[in-house]
Scaffold this motif. Structure first.
Motif, PDB file in Angstrom:
ATOM      1  N   ASN A  80       0.786  -1.229   0.000  1.00 38.37           N
ATOM      2  CA  ASN A  80       0.000   0.000   0.000  1.00 38.37           C
ATOM      3  C   ASN A  80       0.821   1.284   0.000  1.00 38.37           C
ATOM      4  O   ASN A  80       0.307   2.343   0.359  1.00 38.37           O
ATOM      5  N   THR A  81       2.056   1.195  -0.404  1.00 39.00           N
ATOM      6  CA  THR A  81       2.860   2.397  -0.562  1.00 39.00           C
ATOM      7  C   THR A  81       3.724   2.259  -1.805  1.00 39.00           C
ATOM      8  O   THR A  81       4.056   1.151  -2.222  1.00 39.00           O
ATOM      9  N   GLU A  82       4.084   3.392  -2.371  1.00 43.71           N
ATOM     10  CA  GLU A  82       4.946   3.383  -3.549  1.00 43.71           C
ATOM     11  C   GLU A  82       6.411   3.306  -3.164  1.00 43.71           C
ATOM     12  O   GLU A  82       7.264   3.073  -4.008  1.00 43.71           O
ATOM     13  N   ALA A  83       6.710   3.508  -1.884  1.00 39.49           N
ATOM     14  CA  ALA A  83       8.089   3.456  -1.414  1.00 39.49           C
ATOM     15  C   ALA A  83       8.608   2.022  -1.468  1.00 39.49           C
ATOM     16  O   ALA A  83       7.863   1.059  -1.269  1.00 39.49           O
ATOM     17  N   PHE A  84       9.892   1.894  -1.717  1.00 41.76           N
ATOM     18  CA  PHE A  84      10.552   0.600  -1.821  1.00 41.76           C
ATOM     19  C   PHE A  84      11.001   0.152  -0.425  1.00 41.76           C
ATOM     20  O   PHE A  84      11.667   0.901   0.285  1.00 41.76           O
ATOM     21  N   VAL A  85      10.653  -1.061  -0.036  1.00 43.23           N
ATOM     22  CA  VAL A  85      11.072  -1.608   1.259  1.00 43.23           C
ATOM     23  C   VAL A  85      12.497  -2.118   1.105  1.00 43.23           C
ATOM     24  O   VAL A  85      12.751  -3.078   0.386  1.00 43.23           O
ATOM     25  N   GLU A  86      13.440  -1.455   1.777  1.00 39.17           N
ATOM     26  CA  GLU A  86      14.839  -1.844   1.702  1.00 39.17           C
ATOM     27  C   GLU A  86      15.183  -2.985   2.642  1.00 39.17           C
ATOM     28  O   GLU A  86      15.916  -3.896   2.278  1.00 39.17           O
ATOM     29  N   LYS A  87      14.672  -2.890   3.857  1.00 36.03           N
ATOM     30  CA  LYS A  87      15.056  -3.857   4.882  1.00 36.03           C
ATOM     31  C   LYS A  87      13.999  -3.876   5.967  1.00 36.03           C
ATOM     32  O   LYS A  87      13.326  -2.881   6.206  1.00 36.03           O
ATOM     33  N   VAL A  88      13.854  -5.021   6.630  1.00 35.23           N
ATOM     34  CA  VAL A  88      12.935  -5.148   7.755  1.00 35.23           C
ATOM     35  C   VAL A  88      13.647  -5.896   8.876  1.00 35.23           C
ATOM     36  O   VAL A  88      14.211  -6.966   8.636  1.00 35.23           O
ATOM     37  N   ASP A  89      13.658  -5.311  10.066  1.00 41.29           N
ATOM     38  CA  ASP A  89      14.198  -5.977  11.252  1.00 41.29           C
ATOM     39  C   ASP A  89      13.040  -6.349  12.158  1.00 41.29           C
ATOM     40  O   ASP A  89      12.294  -5.470  12.596  1.00 41.29           O
ATOM     41  N   ILE A  90      12.897  -7.649  12.438  1.00 42.76           N
ATOM     42  CA  ILE A  90      11.809  -8.140  13.298  1.00 42.76           C
ATOM     43  C   ILE A  90      12.413  -8.726  14.562  1.00 42.76           C
ATOM     44  O   ILE A  90      13.419  -9.436  14.509  1.00 42.76           O
ATOM     45  N   GLU A  91      11.774  -8.418  15.680  1.00 39.63           N
ATOM     46  CA  GLU A  91      12.209  -8.974  16.956  1.00 39.63           C
ATOM     47  C   GLU A  91      10.977  -9.346  17.768  1.00 39.63           C
ATOM     48  O   GLU A  91      10.076  -8.528  17.931  1.00 39.63           O
ATOM     49  N   ILE A  92      10.940 -10.567  18.247  1.00 43.62           N
ATOM     50  CA  ILE A  92       9.860 -11.037  19.107  1.00 43.62           C
ATOM     51  C   ILE A  92      10.477 -11.287  20.484  1.00 43.62           C
ATOM     52  O   ILE A  92      11.384 -12.104  20.629  1.00 43.62           O
ATOM     53  N   LEU A  93       9.993 -10.573  21.469  1.00 49.29           N
ATOM     54  CA  LEU A  93      10.537 -10.692  22.827  1.00 49.29           C
ATOM     55  C   LEU A  93       9.578 -11.422  23.737  1.00 49.29           C
ATOM     56  O   LEU A  93       8.426 -11.185  23.767  1.00 49.29           O
TER      57      LEU A  93
END
Length: 93
Positions: A80-93
């Motif tokens: 839903n955005t025109e921006a390019f997703v470069e990276k995603v950091d996920i953390e589950i604590l």
């Protein structure tokens, strides 16, 4: 209590001012808040025109549900955005 967090790094090459960036960021945040029950905010690179870093957080009672919520938010932002997703950091604590 399980906490799920994600940092979504976006690149918007068509943005040429902080005003344009603010409009893009506000739109993403409003759409995600409306659709999902998560906390979301711009967390880094506020002074750079084309770089957007959004932080997302949720609280759950199971790791599976927290991970599912975060993954759904990431997929929603990607589609839903025109921006390019470069990276995603996920953390589950």
């Amino acid at each position: 209590m399980i906490v799920g967090t994600a940092k979504i790094y976006l690149y918007a090459n068509w943005v040429h001012s902080l005003k344009e960036k603010r409009m893009v960021v506000k739109s993403i945040i409003a759409k995600v808040k409306h659709r999902f029950n998560v906390s979301i905010a711009e967390v880094e690179n506020q002074d750079y025109h084309q770089s957007i870093v959004i932080g997302v957080g949720c609280v759950s009672n199971s790791t599976r549900q927290a991970n599912s919520i975060i993954q759904n938010v990431i997929e929603y932002v990607e589609t839903n955005t025109e921006a390019f997703v470069e990276k995603v950091d996920i953390e589950i604590l």
